[in-house]
Design a protein around this motif. Structure first.
Motif, PDB file in Angstrom:
ATOM      1  N   ALA A   1     -33.252 -71.037  -1.969  1.00 43.97           N
ATOM      2  CA  ALA A   1     -33.626 -71.122  -0.471  1.00 43.97           C
ATOM      3  C   ALA A   1     -33.852 -69.685   0.001  1.00 43.97           C
ATOM      4  O   ALA A   1     -34.859 -69.248   1.016  1.00 43.97           O
ATOM      5  CB  ALA A   1     -32.581 -71.840   0.152  1.00 43.97           C
ATOM      6  N   ILE A   2     -32.811 -68.611  -0.270  1.00 42.38           N
ATOM      7  CA  ILE A   2     -33.086 -67.495   0.314  1.00 42.38           C
ATOM      8  C   ILE A   2     -34.371 -66.778  -0.302  1.00 42.38           C
ATOM      9  O   ILE A   2     -34.955 -65.887   0.500  1.00 42.38           O
ATOM     10  CB  ILE A   2     -31.901 -66.564  -0.308  1.00 42.38           C
ATOM     11  N   ARG A   3     -34.732 -67.018  -1.336  1.00 42.16           N
ATOM     12  CA  ARG A   3     -35.808 -66.467  -2.019  1.00 42.16           C
ATOM     13  C   ARG A   3     -37.022 -66.980  -1.221  1.00 42.16           C
ATOM     14  O   ARG A   3     -38.121 -66.184  -1.037  1.00 42.16           O
ATOM     15  CB  ARG A   3     -36.008 -66.662  -3.461  1.00 42.16           C
ATOM     16  N   VAL A   4     -37.027 -68.141  -0.733  1.00 47.03           N
ATOM     17  CA  VAL A   4     -38.234 -68.825  -0.215  1.00 47.03           C
ATOM     18  C   VAL A   4     -38.364 -68.400   1.272  1.00 47.03           C
ATOM     19  O   VAL A   4     -39.436 -67.922   1.663  1.00 47.03           O
ATOM     20  CB  VAL A   4     -38.010 -70.209  -0.267  1.00 47.03           C
TER      21      VAL A   4
ATOM     22  N   THR B   1     -31.629 -50.541  -6.408  1.00 48.85           N
ATOM     23  CA  THR B   1     -31.442 -50.276  -7.820  1.00 48.85           C
ATOM     24  C   THR B   1     -31.947 -48.913  -8.049  1.00 48.85           C
ATOM     25  O   THR B   1     -31.290 -47.881  -8.530  1.00 48.85           O
ATOM     26  CB  THR B   1     -31.997 -51.329  -8.629  1.00 48.85           C
ATOM     27  N   ILE B   2     -33.336 -48.544  -7.546  1.00 51.47           N
ATOM     28  CA  ILE B   2     -33.752 -47.178  -7.649  1.00 51.47           C
ATOM     29  C   ILE B   2     -33.116 -46.251  -7.178  1.00 51.47           C
ATOM     30  O   ILE B   2     -32.601 -45.069  -7.748  1.00 51.47           O
ATOM     31  CB  ILE B   2     -35.289 -47.326  -7.197  1.00 51.47           C
ATOM     32  N   VAL B   3     -32.532 -46.520  -5.908  1.00 53.89           N
ATOM     33  CA  VAL B   3     -31.763 -45.456  -5.263  1.00 53.89           C
ATOM     34  C   VAL B   3     -30.456 -45.114  -5.906  1.00 53.89           C
ATOM     35  O   VAL B   3     -30.217 -43.980  -6.325  1.00 53.89           O
ATOM     36  CB  VAL B   3     -31.496 -45.900  -3.806  1.00 53.89           C
ATOM     37  N   LEU B   4     -30.009 -46.180  -6.303  1.00 55.46           N
ATOM     38  CA  LEU B   4     -28.258 -45.841  -7.019  1.00 55.46           C
ATOM     39  C   LEU B   4     -28.652 -45.277  -8.460  1.00 55.46           C
ATOM     40  O   LEU B   4     -27.921 -44.370  -8.930  1.00 55.46           O
ATOM     41  CB  LEU B   4     -28.038 -47.436  -7.272  1.00 55.46           C
TER      42      LEU B   4
ATOM     43  N   TRP C   1     -38.849 -60.585   0.870  1.00 62.29           N
ATOM     44  CA  TRP C   1     -38.438 -59.295   0.622  1.00 62.29           C
ATOM     45  C   TRP C   1     -37.203 -59.178  -0.015  1.00 62.29           C
ATOM     46  O   TRP C   1     -36.849 -57.967  -0.417  1.00 62.29           O
ATOM     47  CB  TRP C   1     -38.488 -58.518   2.093  1.00 62.29           C
ATOM     48  N   VAL C   2     -36.560 -59.928  -0.337  1.00 62.46           N
ATOM     49  CA  VAL C   2     -35.271 -59.995  -1.249  1.00 62.46           C
ATOM     50  C   VAL C   2     -35.223 -59.051  -2.550  1.00 62.46           C
ATOM     51  O   VAL C   2     -34.678 -58.067  -2.765  1.00 62.46           O
ATOM     52  CB  VAL C   2     -34.537 -61.174  -1.295  1.00 62.46           C
ATOM     53  N   ASP C   3     -36.430 -59.667  -3.232  1.00 60.68           N
ATOM     54  CA  ASP C   3     -36.491 -58.756  -4.622  1.00 60.68           C
ATOM     55  C   ASP C   3     -36.955 -57.377  -4.469  1.00 60.68           C
ATOM     56  O   ASP C   3     -36.551 -56.492  -5.118  1.00 60.68           O
ATOM     57  CB  ASP C   3     -37.607 -59.688  -5.408  1.00 60.68           C
TER      58      ASP C   3
END
Length: 283
Positions: A7-10, A23-26, A14-16
């Protein structure tokens, strides 16, 4: 995936992207110190005495690596670390796979109690058993040998737990089909279960090798002869107070040389590690 996550993805596409960006920043934050160490190892020491702020190795020099490699004992220290790590890894894989298969597939009296007893080893700090280990190997006259450096870490509870969980997830129908063909227990383990466990064994083996290669405290206790030092103890013994004087570049070069074999191994076995982790998370 749960209904809530779907439901959050739908609702928020922009979640992904946010997760990928974080992830890139870390990853960048993790890589910068490593690149900085490599850069310092290729800079002249007289410049490092003035400043270590620059991440670019300008001017470039290999003098720090040449100084380390000129020491006659350094190749021997690398050989000692490699032999210790390989011996330890081989024994851990043998013991963990056999114990894991027994706990997962063989019913014997006291199996659950013994498995719990093995897992309690995770709560015991390894430093707590240094004195009895040192006394035992001293009485046997095994200090300054590969056996003394490798065998104390063979019984790894996390390795037994990992292999037990893996073998439990293998469908029993595979074993039943082999039993119908009159395959023995050892044949099933050797020819069927172990090939299936290659991703898990590779992951366990790599992390065991990493731990053995980077280990400092036990080799410092067990290896008292210069020729028996591992690379971590040996390189530390020649550093003295270089970080406060003129040898910071040599310290950084030592760190790069000590971590290079493990980095190469990770690149070679990366796909097995990803496979083993993904299979473990999928359960």
């Amino acid at each position: 995936m749960s209904r809530f996550a779907r439901a959050i993805r739908v609702q928020n596409p922009w979640v992904d992207r946010l997760i990928l960006g974080a992830t890139i920043v870390l990853a960048i934050l993790w890589v910068i110190p490593a690149l900085w160490i490599v850069s310092l190892s290729f800079r002249p020491n007289f410049l490092l005495m003035r400043s270590t702020a620059s991440i670019l190795p300008i001017p470039f020099t290999t003098e720090n690596y040449e100084l380390i490699l000129r020491l006659s004992r350094v190749p021997g220290w690398f050989i000692n670390s490699a032999m210790t790590a390989l011996l330890m890894t081989a024994m851990v894989l043998i013991v963990s796979s056999l114990a894991g298969y027994a706990f997962a597939r063989i019913k014997f009296p006291g199996r659950r109690i013994l498995f719990i007893f093995v897992l309690t080893g995770l709560m015991v700090p390894e430093q707590a058993v240094f004195i009895p280990l040192h006394t035992m190997f001293a009485d046997l006259g095994l200090h300054n040998t590969y056996i003394a450096l490798a065998t104390p870490r063979v019984a790894v509870p996390i390795g037994v737990f990992l292999m037990t969980q893996f073998f439990r997830a293998v469908p029993r129908e595979i074993e039943e089909a082999a039993e119908l063909d009159n395959a023995s227990r050892f044949t099933i383990f050797w020819k069927i279960m172990l090939p299936l466990a290659i991703p898990a064994l590779t992951t366990l083996g790599l992390f065991t090798f990493l731990h053995a290669w980077n280990d400092f405290l036990w080799p410092l206790v067990s290896a008292t002869d210069d020729d028996s030092y591992t690379v971590t103890v040996g390189l530390a013994s020649i550093q003295s107070n270089y970080a406060q004087t003129e040898g910071l570049g040599m310290v950084m070069a030592s760190a790069v040389l000590a971590s290079l074999p493990v980095f190469i191994l990770y690149l070679i076995f990366q796909r097995y590690i990803v496979s083993g982790v993904s299979m473990g998370s999928g359960r």
